[in-house]
Write a protein that holds these residues in place. Structure first.
Motif, PDB file in Angstrom:
ATOM      1  N   PHE A   1      -7.743   7.753  -3.707  1.00 12.90           N
ATOM      2  CA  PHE A   1      -7.308   7.154  -2.451  1.00 12.90           C
ATOM      3  C   PHE A   1      -8.434   6.354  -1.814  1.00 12.90           C
ATOM      4  O   PHE A   1      -9.609   6.691  -1.941  1.00 12.90           O
ATOM      5  CB  PHE A   1      -6.825   8.237  -1.489  1.00 12.90           C
ATOM      6  CG  PHE A   1      -5.599   8.968  -1.979  1.00 12.90           C
ATOM      7  CD1 PHE A   1      -4.332   8.426  -1.816  1.00 12.90           C
ATOM      8  CD2 PHE A   1      -5.718  10.193  -2.627  1.00 12.90           C
ATOM      9  CE1 PHE A   1      -3.209   9.081  -2.290  1.00 12.90           C
ATOM     10  CE2 PHE A   1      -4.600  10.859  -3.096  1.00 12.90           C
ATOM     11  CZ  PHE A   1      -3.342  10.300  -2.927  1.00 12.90           C
TER      12      PHE A   1
ATOM     13  N   ILE B   1       2.396   9.926  -8.277  1.00 15.01           N
ATOM     14  CA  ILE B   1       1.996   8.550  -7.975  1.00 15.01           C
ATOM     15  C   ILE B   1       2.267   7.606  -9.147  1.00 15.01           C
ATOM     16  O   ILE B   1       2.821   6.509  -8.948  1.00 15.01           O
ATOM     17  CB  ILE B   1       0.522   8.492  -7.524  1.00 15.01           C
ATOM     18  CG1 ILE B   1       0.389   9.175  -6.163  1.00 15.01           C
ATOM     19  CG2 ILE B   1       0.033   7.049  -7.447  1.00 15.01           C
ATOM     20  CD1 ILE B   1      -1.023   9.233  -5.632  1.00 15.01           C
TER      21      ILE B   1
ATOM     22  N   CYS C   1       4.140  -0.682   4.277  1.00 18.39           N
ATOM     23  CA  CYS C   1       3.730   0.318   3.292  1.00 18.39           C
ATOM     24  C   CYS C   1       4.934   1.062   2.732  1.00 18.39           C
ATOM     25  O   CYS C   1       5.978   1.161   3.377  1.00 18.39           O
ATOM     26  CB  CYS C   1       2.799   1.351   3.943  1.00 18.39           C
ATOM     27  SG  CYS C   1       1.227   0.689   4.505  1.00 18.39           S
TER      28      CYS C   1
ATOM     29  N   SER D   1      -1.669  13.376  -8.640  1.00 19.14           N
ATOM     30  CA  SER D   1      -2.443  12.302  -9.267  1.00 19.14           C
ATOM     31  C   SER D   1      -1.912  11.850 -10.620  1.00 19.14           C
ATOM     32  O   SER D   1      -1.990  10.660 -10.959  1.00 19.14           O
ATOM     33  CB  SER D   1      -3.905  12.738  -9.421  1.00 19.14           C
ATOM     34  OG  SER D   1      -4.000  13.910 -10.209  1.00 19.14           O
TER      35      SER D   1
ATOM     36  N   ALA E   1       4.700   4.330  -8.953  1.00 16.51           N
ATOM     37  CA  ALA E   1       4.136   3.022  -9.295  1.00 16.51           C
ATOM     38  C   ALA E   1       4.967   2.290 -10.349  1.00 16.51           C
ATOM     39  O   ALA E   1       4.957   1.054 -10.411  1.00 16.51           O
ATOM     40  CB  ALA E   1       2.700   3.189  -9.789  1.00 16.51           C
TER      41      ALA E   1
ATOM     42  N   LYS F   1      -4.448   2.896  -1.347  1.00 12.75           N
ATOM     43  CA  LYS F   1      -3.652   4.114  -1.179  1.00 12.75           C
ATOM     44  C   LYS F   1      -4.310   4.996  -0.122  1.00 12.75           C
ATOM     45  O   LYS F   1      -5.541   5.109  -0.067  1.00 12.75           O
ATOM     46  CB  LYS F   1      -3.538   4.876  -2.498  1.00 12.75           C
ATOM     47  CG  LYS F   1      -2.786   4.114  -3.591  1.00 12.75           C
ATOM     48  CD  LYS F   1      -2.794   4.880  -4.898  1.00 12.75           C
ATOM     49  CE  LYS F   1      -2.048   4.100  -5.987  1.00 12.75           C
ATOM     50  NZ  LYS F   1      -2.721   2.821  -6.303  1.00 12.75           N
TER      51      LYS F   1
ATOM     52  N   ASN G   1      -3.291  -1.838  -4.674  1.00 12.95           N
ATOM     53  CA  ASN G   1      -4.332  -0.884  -5.069  1.00 12.95           C
ATOM     54  C   ASN G   1      -4.648   0.100  -3.956  1.00 12.95           C
ATOM     55  O   ASN G   1      -5.094   1.214  -4.208  1.00 12.95           O
ATOM     56  CB  ASN G   1      -5.611  -1.642  -5.458  1.00 12.95           C
ATOM     57  CG  ASN G   1      -5.446  -2.395  -6.766  1.00 12.95           C
ATOM     58  OD1 ASN G   1      -4.692  -1.981  -7.636  1.00 12.95           O
ATOM     59  ND2 ASN G   1      -6.135  -3.517  -6.896  1.00 12.95           N
TER      60      ASN G   1
ATOM     61  N   PRO H   1       0.839  -1.199   0.000  1.00 11.41           N
ATOM     62  CA  PRO H   1       0.000   0.000   0.000  1.00 11.41           C
ATOM     63  C   PRO H   1       0.876   1.253   0.000  1.00 11.41           C
ATOM     64  O   PRO H   1       2.006   1.235   0.502  1.00 11.41           O
ATOM     65  CB  PRO H   1      -0.786  -0.120   1.312  1.00 11.41           C
ATOM     66  CG  PRO H   1      -0.781  -1.580   1.631  1.00 11.41           C
ATOM     67  CD  PRO H   1       0.542  -2.091   1.138  1.00 11.41           C
ATOM     68  N   LEU H   2       0.343   2.325  -0.558  1.00 13.31           N
ATOM     69  CA  LEU H   2       1.058   3.594  -0.605  1.00 13.31           C
ATOM     70  C   LEU H   2       0.381   4.595   0.324  1.00 13.31           C
ATOM     71  O   LEU H   2      -0.843   4.746   0.301  1.00 13.31           O
ATOM     72  CB  LEU H   2       1.052   4.150  -2.029  1.00 13.31           C
ATOM     73  CG  LEU H   2       1.698   5.522  -2.229  1.00 13.31           C
ATOM     74  CD1 LEU H   2       3.211   5.446  -2.020  1.00 13.31           C
ATOM     75  CD2 LEU H   2       1.377   6.091  -3.610  1.00 13.31           C
ATOM     76  N   VAL H   3       1.192   5.269   1.133  1.00 11.39           N
ATOM     77  CA  VAL H   3       0.696   6.349   1.986  1.00 11.39           C
ATOM     78  C   VAL H   3       1.347   7.646   1.525  1.00 11.39           C
ATOM     79  O   VAL H   3       2.573   7.766   1.542  1.00 11.39           O
ATOM     80  CB  VAL H   3       1.011   6.103   3.472  1.00 11.39           C
ATOM     81  CG1 VAL H   3       0.483   7.258   4.329  1.00 11.39           C
ATOM     82  CG2 VAL H   3       0.418   4.777   3.943  1.00 11.39           C
ATOM     83  N   VAL H   4       0.542   8.603   1.073  1.00  7.08           N
ATOM     84  CA  VAL H   4       1.033   9.916   0.643  1.00  7.08           C
ATOM     85  C   VAL H   4       0.890  10.887   1.808  1.00  7.08           C
ATOM     86  O   VAL H   4      -0.203  11.018   2.380  1.00  7.08           O
ATOM     87  CB  VAL H   4       0.269  10.427  -0.588  1.00  7.08           C
ATOM     88  CG1 VAL H   4       0.703  11.853  -0.938  1.00  7.08           C
ATOM     89  CG2 VAL H   4       0.499   9.502  -1.775  1.00  7.08           C
TER      90      VAL H   4
ATOM     91  N   LEU I   1       3.178  -1.454  -6.138  1.00  9.48           N
ATOM     92  CA  LEU I   1       2.174  -0.877  -5.258  1.00  9.48           C
ATOM     93  C   LEU I   1       0.895  -1.708  -5.280  1.00  9.48           C
ATOM     94  O   LEU I   1       0.469  -2.191  -6.323  1.00  9.48           O
ATOM     95  CB  LEU I   1       1.841   0.551  -5.685  1.00  9.48           C
ATOM     96  CG  LEU I   1       2.979   1.575  -5.669  1.00  9.48           C
ATOM     97  CD1 LEU I   1       2.438   2.954  -6.043  1.00  9.48           C
ATOM     98  CD2 LEU I   1       3.669   1.623  -4.309  1.00  9.48           C
TER      99      LEU I   1
END
Length: 381
Positions: A159, A123, A83, A119, A127, A136, A134, A53-56, A132
């Motif tokens: 997200f 990201i 993450c 966006s 990716a 986020k 899905n 998972p991605l955390v921005v 990554l």
């Protein structure tokens, strides 16, 4: 040319991260027409065979480290998946980045460009270099917390989880966001926090937001709210981030005593459904199959015994054989099922199979031998 330069930087960054946890670098954004500082945290044992998972993190100049620290701690305790964390430094640009139209409350001018930078540029570039999942999440504080909401208004929100720490709402957003959340047809996690010493306007408008969202009903929405005592606008972040992770990744965590009492024992139908639903949700959300934990199987076993749910013990034995194939557990539970079903000969043979395998938790050779001797005594064998 600029696109190629950005790709080269991220490729070099990918190589460097093989020996480093956190890397800071500068990239040139086409959308913003300027260079921006970013940070990336990659788990120490990152593997291209897994997805993450991605955390921005917005306001990364002061929120990044606390986010990474909490993510590492929770992953270490198996309370959330590992993450990748992407931080955007906004120390010199947060007000311009978050600029919105006073009339509509939505991004305008550089705010639009910053939205597209995240966006459409940042990201996708990350990716291309990392595997990554899905799932986020995005974190913001004050005006950047307000900015995170704009991604909800895309036809398909970018997200899955939003952590809004004392948001300073744009005009009417305390009403527009709850309505939008009520309309979504995909699973979304939304966490919002304020405090008794928060900035007064933020606190009042967050309360309006909270009251409005309580009036909507959407089964796809997982909503969490905190109003912290003895905290202010800034300490909300240190209180809120760990609690947000704890709530958002609840399904990933091992089954707790509270969950066992309030949810498993109250479950309508075979309790094995609770386990299979939990791990199906984990796979759907995070894009990988998590090994069924021994803790979770023992919770379901306890529930099945308490509710005299034989079929769940039978299904649990199949899962144990698949997940822990070299241990006694699968055959032990199968034997117990057969014993209670009134098949003593089959149960005895199955306990014998279990006896020849490795011990695990309560399933020991001594207990298997005890069960076998009891069966023999009952039937005079």
């Amino acid at each position: 040319m600029k696109k190629n330069a950005l790709l080269c930087i991220l490729l070099m960054l990918c190589t460097y991260l093989s020996v480093a946890q956190v890397t800071s670098t500068t990239i040139e954004s086409i959308k913003l027409a300027e260079k921006r500082n970013i940070k990336i945290y990659v788990p120490e044992d990152y593997s291209s065979d897994k997805t993450y998972p991605l955390v921005v993190v917005l306001d990364a100049d002061y929120l990044f480290d606390i986010t990474v620290g909490n993510a590492k701690f929770y992953a270490h305790k198996d309370k959330m998946p590992q993450c990748i964390i992407l931080g955007i430094d906004q120390s010199q640009s947060r007000y311009e980045d978050c600029y919105y139209s006073p009339e509509s409350g939505f991004p305008d001018k550089k705010g639009n460009a910053f939205f597209e930078f995240i966006s459409m540029e940042l990201i996708p570039m990350v990716a291309k270099n990392y595997h990554l999942a899905n799932f986020k999440a995005i974190i913001g504080h004050g005006i950047t917390a307000n900015f995170t909401n704009y991604f909800l208004f895309k036809k398909s929100p970018l997200f899955n989880a939003y952590i809004a720490l004392s948001p300073s709402f744009a005009p009417l957003m305390e009403s527009k966001v709850p309505k939008r959340l009520s309309e979504l047809d995909q699973m979304v996690f939304y966490y919002i926090a304020t405090a008794n010493e928060d900035e007064s306007e933020n606190q009042q408008r967050i309360q309006v937001f909270h009251n409005q969202i309580k009036g909507y009903n959407n089964n796809h929405l997982h909503y969490y709210y905190n109003n912290f005592d003895n905290a202010d606008h800034y300490s909300v972040a240190s209180f809120g981030i760990p609690i947000a992770f704890d709530q958002i990744f609840k399904v990933y965590k091992p089954i707790s005593v509270k969950e066992y009492k309030e949810e498993i024992l109250a479950h309508n139908g075979p309790v094995i459904e609770y386990l299979t639903d939990k791990y199906t949700t984990i796979e759907t959300l995070f894009g990988f199959k998590k090994q069924v934990s021994l803790n979770d199987m023992m919770a379901i076993y306890a529930g099945a015994k308490k509710k005299e749910d034989l079929e769940s013990i039978k299904e649990l034995s199949k899962i144990a054989k698949d997940q822990y194939p070299n241990t006694m557990l699968g055959f032990f539970w199968e034997a117990e099922y057969l014993e209670h079903l009134g098949e003593p000969k089959k149960a005895l043979r199955t306990y014998e199979k279990a006896f020849g395998m490795n011990e695990i938790d309560f399933a020991t050779k001594d207990l298997a031998l005890e069960r076998m001797e009891s069966l023999k005594a009952d039937f005079g064998w």
